[in-house]
Design an enzyme around this catalytic site. Structure first.
Site, short mmCIF file in Angstrom:
data_model
loop_
_atom_site.label_atom_id
_atom_site.label_comp_id
_atom_site.label_asym_id
_atom_site.label_seq_id
_atom_site.Cartn_x
_atom_site.Cartn_y
_atom_site.Cartn_z
CE LYS A 36 -0.43 0.18 5.01
NZ LYS A 36 -1.06 -0.46 6.15
NE ARG A 131 -5.41 -0.27 11.71
CZ ARG A 131 -4.46 -0.28 10.78
NH1 ARG A 131 -3.79 0.83 10.48
NH2 ARG A 131 -4.12 -1.41 10.17
C1 LIG Z 1 -0.02 -1.16 6.79
C2 LIG Z 1 -0.19 -2.43 7.44
C3 LIG Z 1 0.91 -3.27 7.61
C4 LIG Z 1 2.31 -2.90 7.20
O1 LIG Z 1 2.86 -1.92 8.06
P1 LIG Z 1 4.36 -1.39 7.85
O2 LIG Z 1 4.59 -0.47 8.99
O3 LIG Z 1 4.39 -0.71 6.54
O4 LIG Z 1 5.25 -2.56 7.89
C5 LIG Z 1 0.71 -4.50 8.18
N1 LIG Z 1 -0.53 -4.89 8.57
C6 LIG Z 1 -1.60 -4.10 8.43
C7 LIG Z 1 -2.92 -4.59 8.89
C8 LIG Z 1 -1.47 -2.83 7.87
O5 LIG Z 1 -2.53 -2.06 7.73
#
Ligand SMILES: *Cc1c(COP(=O)(O)O)cnc(C)c1O
Length: 597
Positions: A36, A131
């Site tokens: 993302k 969250r």
């Molecule tokens: C964005 C996200 C990640 C990845 O997080 P990073 O800090 O980019 O490694 C992992 N799990 C979920 C549910 C996320 O939303």
């Protein structure tokens, strides 16, 4: 190159993902890469898959579809709890999703049945970050119902910390998830194959924990792309922090006051700005602003200071940096800046692809042909500088034995001084320069040629004389074309005094060098160590204004036609010196014992 742009170095991303994969794998943890942060750019997705990643995850179905349509071959995981309105698309367009709402999972089940599919899910557990996630007290109840749903396969459980509230994934939190996994398996007589402990913020837990428990999966984005650990912002060892670089252009540069002149109201975004009085400063304006990128997430590569930004402008204090209107200014990015820059339609995405060995060799051979044509017509303005034997010096040097009897390692006076300075630099590194060869007579050059030709004849008995000559000429110059006859060429390697061996340059075993294409100085398919050692050798000589041969990492030229062409000079200073000239020169040899290798 257009600006503003983001330079995306695929090779560095591949390096980062490989290093992190093998690190986590060492304690049994597989990684899923989260795309993302880079808008699921298919070039990036492909390099991840090529680097061994099996599962790609994104928070948006549109991004997953974008990767699939671009032909990216991976298993796709949706990591944002699905919208119930998109349940059908989740089943059709993704392989797996993270979930926390039973009503959504029921809908997924309905569509899975309708389309005769099985949709895999991972249930998220709330461990304090507040969250997404099912409260641990309600997890068993949810699982009981999930297990009755047709078309749904429960693959495992997971948690997400350090996102909304910054709650750290500590050993305590991870042990809690392990304990939950064990008790679920016991209670329902099932096997949970994925226990996903979190994201990039789990790095410090991983590095310090003795036992990862049941955690066997992490979902990583930030640490792979930006090479740092998000909780502290510290760089992760061995990773690149500059796989992404944002570049903007200077559109104004003037000496102006550091404080504004006039009554101060609100700025363009409704804030009351503050200014530090630094007197007159060199203020530069960059053509990039908060409409393009989250400016607070930018770190300049140069010693400059970001004073502030508007929608379309960033104002910097250029300090003493050598900038002018039109200059490029580069920044590394924090996560917020990466996400916004990748999303901005104003910023062009410049993918830097690793060059293949075949492509690199073709470029070098083309360059070399062009170079040879130009050396043939390069004028020589002989400066008649003398040849001096490196064996007359007090420099710390090692000499490689020569096939030429009484070989004297002669170089021009200027080259002699340069070698002296290089040897001093190496003394401080616990290393010594090995001089393989310097000035060579025609007779000497012919000997080398004949030696190689007879070796090749034995190796390829069916080849004609002409074919043999062609192969030999790839690495040994015919006698009249050798720059070694000028006294401006030196062949050199480096000896490591601590390890007591010749450094590894990728194609050598000690002093013996296998002549092949990997001898081209920047060949991509040699080890990192060999690359580092070649870099050291080349930097030592290039800092002394030598040029490295296109095809031989050990051959350096100064003052002769090869050097003049490469440096765009009008003429060369050193022409060929024939044997007769050298014979008549008056050379002195003190009583010395030379160090031969
Ligand atoms: C964005 C996200 C990640 C990845 O997080 P990073 O800090 O980019 O490694 C992992 N799990 C979920 C549910 C996320 O939303």
């Amino acid at each position: 190159m257009p600006t503003p742009r983001i330079d995306i170095n695929l090779k560095k991303i591949a390096h980062n993902v490989k290093v992190l994969s093998s690190l986590f794998k060492s304690k049994g943890i597989n990684i899923i890469v989260v795309t993302k942060g880079v808008c699921a750019d298919p070039h990036i997705a492909n390099i991840l898959v090529k680097s061994g990643v099996k599962i790609l995850a994104d928070s948006r179905i549109a991004n997953i579809k974008k990767m699939q349509e671009a032909g990216v071959k991976a298993t796709f995981l949706l990591i944002r709890t699905p919208m119930i309105s998109q349940a059908e698309s989740v089943v059709l367009d993704t392989d797996m999703s993270l979930n926390s709402e039973l009503s959504v999972i029921k809908k997924l089940s309905e569509f899975a049945l309708l389309h005769r599919k099985v949709h895999k899910i991972i249930l998220m557990v709330e461990l304090g970050d507040l969250r997404e996630g099912i409260l641990p007290s309600q997890l068993e109840n949810t699982i009981k119902k999930v297990l009755t749903l047709k078309g749904i396969e429960l693959k495992g459980i997971g948690t997400n910390l350090a996102c909304f509230s910054g709650v750290k994934p500590t050993t305590e939190k991870m042990d809690m998830l392990s304990t939950i996994a064990v008790s679920i398996e016991k209670k329902f007589h099932i096997k949970l194959s994925i226990i996903s402990g979190g994201n990039s913020a789990n790095y410090n837990w991983f590095s310090t924990t003795k036992d990862v428990g049941r955690i066997n999966n992490l979902r990583l984005g930030e640490s792979i792309f930006l090479g740092y650990e998000p909780l502290t912002g510290k760089p992760i060892p061995k990773l690149y922090q500059d796989a992404f670089m944002l570049v903007a252009e200077v559109i104004e540069l003037k000496n102006k006051s550091s404080v504004p002149n006039g009554e101060i109201g609100l700025d363009a975004f409704g804030n009351k700005p503050k200014f530090k009085d630094q007197g007159m400063i060199r203020r530069a304006i960059l053509a990039m602003g908060v409409q393009d990128v989250m400016v607070t997430g930018l770190t300049p590569k140069l010693d400059i200071e970001i004073l502030g930004a508007g929608g379309d402008h960033i104002i910097i204090n250029a300090k003493k940096e050598d900038l002018k209107v039109g200059s490029d200014v580069s920044f590394t990015l924090k996560y917020g800046a990466l996400v916004t820059a990748m999303n901005s339609s104003y910023i062009s995405k410049n993918i830097i692809t690793p060059i293949s060995a075949a492509a690199y060799c073709t470029i070098i051979e083309e360059k070399d042909r062009f170079h040879k044509k130009n050396t043939a017509i390069m004028p020589i303005n002989e400066d008649h500088s003398p040849l001096i034997s490196l064996q007359d010096s007090d420099f710390n040097l090692i000499f490689e034995k020569s096939i030429q009897k009484n070989y004297r390692y002669l170089v021009r006076k200027e080259v002699y001084k340069k070698i002296g300075r290089i040897s001093k630099l190496l003394d401080n590194l616990g290393k010594k320069l090995i001089i393989r060869s310097a000035w060579r007579s025609f007779e000497h050059q012919q000997k080398l040629w004949d030696q190689k030709a007879s070796f090749m004849k034995n190796k390829y008995p069916k080849k004609t004389e002409e074919e043999i000559n062609e192969i030999v000429s790839m690495f040994i110059a015919p006698k009249r074309q050798s720059t070694h006859a000028t006294g401006g060429a030196v062949d050199a390697l480096i000896y490591d005094l601590r390890k007591k061996c010749v450094l590894n340059f990728g194609t050598n075993d000690g002093l013996h060098i296998d002549l092949n294409k990997k001898c081209y100085p920047k060949h991509p398919d040699i080890s990192e160590e060999a690359k580092k050692n070649r870099k050291l050798l080349m930097k030592l000589f290039e800092d002394e204004d030598f040029v490295c041969d296109h095809k031989e990492y050990w051959h350096f030229d100064y003052g002769n036609i090869g050097w003049a062409v490469e440096k765009n000079k009008e003429y060369a200073n050193y022409g060929i010196l024939e044997e007769s000239f050298v014979q008549s020169a008056n050379l002195q040899y003190p009583d010395k014992v030379f160090f031969y290798l």
